[in-house]
Design a protein around this motif. Structure first.
Motif, PDB file in Angstrom:
ATOM      1  N   SER A  46       0.834  -1.196   0.000  1.00  0.00           N
ATOM      2  CA  SER A  46       0.000   0.000   0.000  1.00  0.00           C
ATOM      3  C   SER A  46       0.869   1.247   0.000  1.00  0.00           C
ATOM      4  N   PHE A  47       2.079   1.123   0.521  1.00  0.00           N
ATOM      5  CA  PHE A  47       2.972   2.274   0.508  1.00  0.00           C
ATOM      6  C   PHE A  47       3.502   2.547  -0.897  1.00  0.00           C
ATOM      7  N   MET A  48       3.521   1.502  -1.737  1.00  0.00           N
ATOM      8  CA  MET A  48       4.049   1.672  -3.088  1.00  0.00           C
ATOM      9  C   MET A  48       2.948   1.881  -4.115  1.00  0.00           C
ATOM     10  N   ILE A  49       1.703   1.892  -3.664  1.00  0.00           N
ATOM     11  CA  ILE A  49       0.572   1.899  -4.593  1.00  0.00           C
ATOM     12  C   ILE A  49       0.697   3.061  -5.579  1.00  0.00           C
ATOM     13  N   TYR A  50       0.527   2.748  -6.863  1.00  0.00           N
ATOM     14  CA  TYR A  50       0.569   3.824  -7.838  1.00  0.00           C
ATOM     15  C   TYR A  50      -0.564   3.715  -8.860  1.00  0.00           C
ATOM     16  N   THR A  51      -0.618   2.549  -9.525  1.00  0.00           N
ATOM     17  CA  THR A  51      -1.480   2.433 -10.700  1.00  0.00           C
ATOM     18  C   THR A  51      -2.957   2.666 -10.391  1.00  0.00           C
ATOM     19  N   GLU A  52      -3.485   2.019  -9.339  1.00  0.00           N
ATOM     20  CA  GLU A  52      -4.918   2.118  -9.085  1.00  0.00           C
ATOM     21  C   GLU A  52      -5.366   3.552  -8.816  1.00  0.00           C
ATOM     22  N   PRO A  53      -4.741   4.256  -7.830  1.00  0.00           N
ATOM     23  CA  PRO A  53      -5.213   5.628  -7.615  1.00  0.00           C
ATOM     24  C   PRO A  53      -4.960   6.535  -8.799  1.00  0.00           C
ATOM     25  N   SER A  54      -3.884   6.270  -9.559  1.00  0.00           N
ATOM     26  CA  SER A  54      -3.621   7.185 -10.665  1.00  0.00           C
ATOM     27  C   SER A  54      -4.665   7.007 -11.758  1.00  0.00           C
ATOM     28  N   VAL A  55      -5.214   5.793 -11.915  1.00  0.00           N
ATOM     29  CA  VAL A  55      -6.292   5.607 -12.889  1.00  0.00           C
ATOM     30  C   VAL A  55      -7.614   6.104 -12.308  1.00  0.00           C
ATOM     31  N   LEU A  56      -7.842   5.831 -11.013  1.00  0.00           N
ATOM     32  CA  LEU A  56      -9.129   6.187 -10.406  1.00  0.00           C
ATOM     33  C   LEU A  56      -9.322   7.697 -10.326  1.00  0.00           C
ATOM     34  N   THR A  57      -8.366   8.388  -9.691  1.00  0.00           N
ATOM     35  CA  THR A  57      -8.559   9.829  -9.469  1.00  0.00           C
ATOM     36  C   THR A  57      -7.453  10.663 -10.091  1.00  0.00           C
ATOM     37  N   GLY A  58      -6.349  10.036 -10.487  1.00  0.00           N
ATOM     38  CA  GLY A  58      -5.222  10.795 -11.010  1.00  0.00           C
ATOM     39  C   GLY A  58      -4.641  11.747  -9.964  1.00  0.00           C
ATOM     40  N   GLY A  59      -4.895  11.471  -8.703  1.00  0.00           N
ATOM     41  CA  GLY A  59      -4.370  12.319  -7.632  1.00  0.00           C
ATOM     42  C   GLY A  59      -5.335  13.428  -7.238  1.00  0.00           C
ATOM     43  N   GLY A  60      -6.411  13.584  -7.994  1.00  0.00           N
ATOM     44  CA  GLY A  60      -7.326  14.699  -7.759  1.00  0.00           C
ATOM     45  C   GLY A  60      -8.475  14.309  -6.848  1.00  0.00           C
ATOM     46  N   PRO A  61      -9.461  15.145  -6.650  1.00  0.00           N
ATOM     47  CA  PRO A  61      -9.518  16.523  -7.173  1.00  0.00           C
ATOM     48  C   PRO A  61      -8.468  17.414  -6.523  1.00  0.00           C
ATOM     49  N   GLY A  62      -7.861  18.287  -7.324  1.00  0.00           N
ATOM     50  CA  GLY A  62      -6.732  19.080  -6.843  1.00  0.00           C
ATOM     51  C   GLY A  62      -5.584  18.135  -6.565  1.00  0.00           C
ATOM     52  N   ASN A  63      -5.044  18.201  -5.341  1.00  0.00           N
ATOM     53  CA  ASN A  63      -3.979  17.273  -4.960  1.00  0.00           C
ATOM     54  C   ASN A  63      -4.442  16.352  -3.853  1.00  0.00           C
ATOM     55  N   SER A  64      -5.770  16.271  -3.649  1.00  0.00           N
ATOM     56  CA  SER A  64      -6.255  15.672  -2.410  1.00  0.00           C
ATOM     57  C   SER A  64      -5.925  14.195  -2.285  1.00  0.00           C
ATOM     58  N   THR A  65      -5.763  13.459  -3.396  1.00  0.00           N
ATOM     59  CA  THR A  65      -5.399  12.041  -3.264  1.00  0.00           C
ATOM     60  C   THR A  65      -4.043  11.759  -3.908  1.00  0.00           C
ATOM     61  N   THR A  66      -3.184  12.787  -3.978  1.00  0.00           N
ATOM     62  CA  THR A  66      -1.848  12.572  -4.533  1.00  0.00           C
ATOM     63  C   THR A  66      -0.977  11.881  -3.498  1.00  0.00           C
ATOM     64  N   LEU A  67      -0.859  10.554  -3.635  1.00  0.00           N
ATOM     65  CA  LEU A  67      -0.018   9.797  -2.714  1.00  0.00           C
ATOM     66  C   LEU A  67       1.440   9.940  -3.160  1.00  0.00           C
ATOM     67  N   LEU A  68       2.353   9.416  -2.351  1.00  0.00           N
ATOM     68  CA  LEU A  68       3.781   9.631  -2.607  1.00  0.00           C
ATOM     69  C   LEU A  68       4.214   9.250  -4.014  1.00  0.00           C
ATOM     70  N   SER A  69       3.833   8.039  -4.454  1.00  0.00           N
ATOM     71  CA  SER A  69       4.348   7.587  -5.741  1.00  0.00           C
ATOM     72  C   SER A  69       3.746   8.385  -6.889  1.00  0.00           C
ATOM     73  N   ILE A  70       2.499   8.825  -6.732  1.00  0.00           N
ATOM     74  CA  ILE A  70       1.898   9.640  -7.789  1.00  0.00           C
ATOM     75  C   ILE A  70       2.645  10.956  -7.906  1.00  0.00           C
ATOM     76  N   ASP A  71       2.955  11.544  -6.759  1.00  0.00           N
ATOM     77  CA  ASP A  71       3.703  12.786  -6.742  1.00  0.00           C
ATOM     78  C   ASP A  71       5.067  12.588  -7.394  1.00  0.00           C
ATOM     79  N   LEU A  72       5.696  11.459  -7.052  1.00  0.00           N
ATOM     80  CA  LEU A  72       7.023  11.163  -7.589  1.00  0.00           C
ATOM     81  C   LEU A  72       6.987  11.091  -9.110  1.00  0.00           C
ATOM     82  N   VAL A  73       6.008  10.363  -9.648  1.00  0.00           N
ATOM     83  CA  VAL A  73       5.931  10.221 -11.101  1.00  0.00           C
ATOM     84  C   VAL A  73       5.620  11.561 -11.758  1.00  0.00           C
ATOM     85  N   LYS A  74       4.787  12.380 -11.074  1.00  0.00           N
ATOM     86  CA  LYS A  74       4.500  13.714 -11.614  1.00  0.00           C
ATOM     87  C   LYS A  74       5.791  14.513 -11.761  1.00  0.00           C
TER      88      LYS A  74
END
Lengths: 288, 266
Positions: free
Chosen positions: A220-248
């Motif tokens: 769960s600490f490494m999770i990237y693909t699911e949230p990035s497809v589901l919300t893309g880190g949004g709305p705004g930055n509200s669900t931008t987890l570490l790995s999503i931020d890193l890839v951004k």
């Protein structure tokens, strides 16, 4: 089992070592290399020392992402582990239903991660998705693409859907290793349901639960693909987890230096927390 | 209370199945129906989407690509993990414990950290956009896992078995293949299953390392989403088909899945 001392065993480990080292050490060195340099393109690099590390450690953006990551990880652990154990306890222990249960429960684990994201992305849409329609139908104002709380709710529900089965399978394996004689003895002693759980089932499940918690924590600490497809880190930055931020940062803005420094800090945090978990639970095991 | 305890797993399984049901019904609806009206059951039942995927090479090649690299990875991971797990379960050697922990740390490395360096590494050695590249990259987390699971199963086999075989005059390779491997057959099955599963569901690295020739099905789905508007029905059908291989595999190893992790040592 007492093992013989034999340094020739190294030869048997060698293929594994070569393959994993090729995939682990070279990329890691590349990351370390970037993390101390500055580039303006054209493959020209300048040595920058620890500048990027200081920048990352002091940045609000990183703190916010880390906080979101920790919140997410501990929330899903707090839900998935007790829920998984409860389901495993109530599952049938023999008979034709066991196979049906196991196969159906393992199904979410075998869906490619971006398909999981895509399923939930559509399933939760307020206009054409079943979940969104039902929630709005019972009077809730639900829209996960606009409201941060709804996005979080969907994200956590998705992860519970996706991964609780892993905890169930592991806990179930631990439970099925308990001999029937234990239960009969407990019955003769007139032990309550709770006592059976506390003194027979829980100790037997400790080992597998350790594995379950560790795996769920790391993944769960490494999770990237699911949230990035589901919300893309949004709305705004509200669900931008570490790995999503890193890839951004790394692929979106191509800031190699800061991204590399962030990668290393990120990796170290995962290592450190896993190690703490591991030692704590091992110590518990030794004591009991 | 006792009588109602079957309710919990049933409710849980319902919860698991509802999103999958939604995916399946969508795959039988036309995109217009999905977007136009909210229906629980496809009104205009259609198989066009499945036909499109199974006849258009752009789509079905994605499945073939995925299956190729997943298979290479599974075979490779298990093949190199077997002797290593044997070494860990039977011998002590210089640095064995550190090595074991180091292997596990690779399971902890976030793929997002490795995406960019992997891209550069595999481009540099000329393997970019090949099945081999993805298969090799997935070794990063699959080999440690396979070693971990196999070691657990092997430690369950008494050492006397090895010793008896040597006394009977078996050479090591012959003993390993003829006697030892059949003994841990279920362990090999479980390890292979987990390698298959983790390689099949991983996308970030697979997508980073491929562009055309070896593109996995899951990546083709994301590309099509942006290229031809939002073909929801087609996406749903493609998604539903990605569940099939996993479901087939799990049916064969259903009785051993849980055991795999339960026996592995932490």
């Amino acid at each position: 089992m007492d093992k013989t001392w034999n340094n020739k065993a190294w030869f048997m480990v060698l293929p594994v070592l070569v393959l994993v080292a090729f995939n682990a050490i070279i990329p890691l060195m590349t990351v370390v290399n970037y993390s101390v340099q500055e580039t303006f393109g054209d493959n020209v690099f300048f040595f920058e020392g620890v500048k990027w590390f200081q920048q990352v450690v002091n940045s609000e953006r990183f703190h916010a992402a880390l906080l979101r990551q920790l919140t997410f990880t501990f929330t899903i652990l707090a839900i998935e582990v007790p829920l998984g154990v409860a389901i495993a306890l109530t599952m049938p222990r023999r008979g034709p239903w066991v196979s049906v249960c196991l196969v159906l429960m393992a199904l979410p684990l075998l869906i490619p991660w971006n398909v999981v994201g895509a399923i939930w992305n559509i399933f939760a849409l307020p206009d054409i998705g079943l979940l969104g329609r039902v929630l709005n139908g019972i009077g809730l104002d639900y829209n996960y693409t606009r409201q941060p709380e709804d996005a979080w709710f969907t994200l956590i529900l998705m992860d519970v859907w996706h991964w609780t089965s892993l905890v169930v399978l592991l806990a179930y394996a631990g439970l099925s290793s308990i001999p029937d004689a234990f239960y009969q003895a407990a019955k003769i002693d007139g032990a309550s349901r709770w006592a059976v759980f506390r003194y027979i089932q829980l100790p037997k499940m400790k080992r597998v639960l350790t594995i379950a918690v560790l795996l769920r924590f790391m993944d769960s600490f490494m999770i990237y693909t699911e949230p990035s497809v589901l919300t893309g880190g949004g709305p705004g930055n509200s669900t931008t987890l570490l790995s999503i931020d890193l890839v951004k940062v790394a692929l979106g803005q191509f800031d190699l230096g800061p991204a590399a420094a962030m990668s290393i800090i990120y990796f170290l945090i995962v290592l450190l927390l896993s190690w703490i978990f591991y030692t704590l639970m091992m110590r518990n095991e030794e004591r009991s | 209370m006792r009588r109602l305890s079957w309710l919990a797993p049933v409710l849980y399984m319902l919860f698991l199945m509802v999103p999958i049901y939604w995916l399946l019904t969508m795959s039988f609806k036309t995109t217009n129906e999905i977007l136009g009206a909210f229906t629980l059951w496809p009104r205009n039942f259609t198989l066009d989407q499945y036909r499109e995927i199974l006849t258009n090479p752009v789509w079905y090649r994605g499945y073939i690509n995925s299956i190729i690299y997943v298979s290479i990875n599974t075979i490779l991971s298990v093949a190199v993990a077997l002797p290593a797990a044997y070494a860990f379960s039977r011998y002590r050697f210089l640095g064995d414990k550190h090595l074991f922990f180091w292997l596990l740390t690779n399971r902890m490395a976030p793929p997002a950290v490795f995406a960019l360096p992997f891209f550069q590494l595999y481009s540099a050695i000329g393997l970019f956009d090949t099945h081999i590249a993805v298969a090799l990259a997935h070794c990063l987390f699959n080999i440690p896992l396979a070693v971990w699971i196999l070691e657990g199963f092997m430690s369950g086999v008494p050492k006397e078995v090895d010793e008896t075989a040597y006394i009977d005059g078996y050479s090591f390779p012959r003993f390993f293949v003829k006697i030892f491997m059949p003994l841990i057959a279920s362990g090999i099955g479980v390890a292979a299953f987990f390698c298959f599963m983790f390689s099949w569901v991983e996308l970030l690295l697979a997508k980073t390392l491929t562009s055309v020739a070896a593109k996995p099905i899951a990546a083709i789905m994301t590309r099509t989403a942006s290229a031809s508007g939002y073909e929801l029905g087609l996406l749903a059908a493609a998604g539903a088909l990605t569940i099939v291989p996993g479901a087939i595999v799990i049916y064969f190893v259903r009785n051993y899945i849980a055991k795999g992790f339960a026996l592995g040592r932490v």
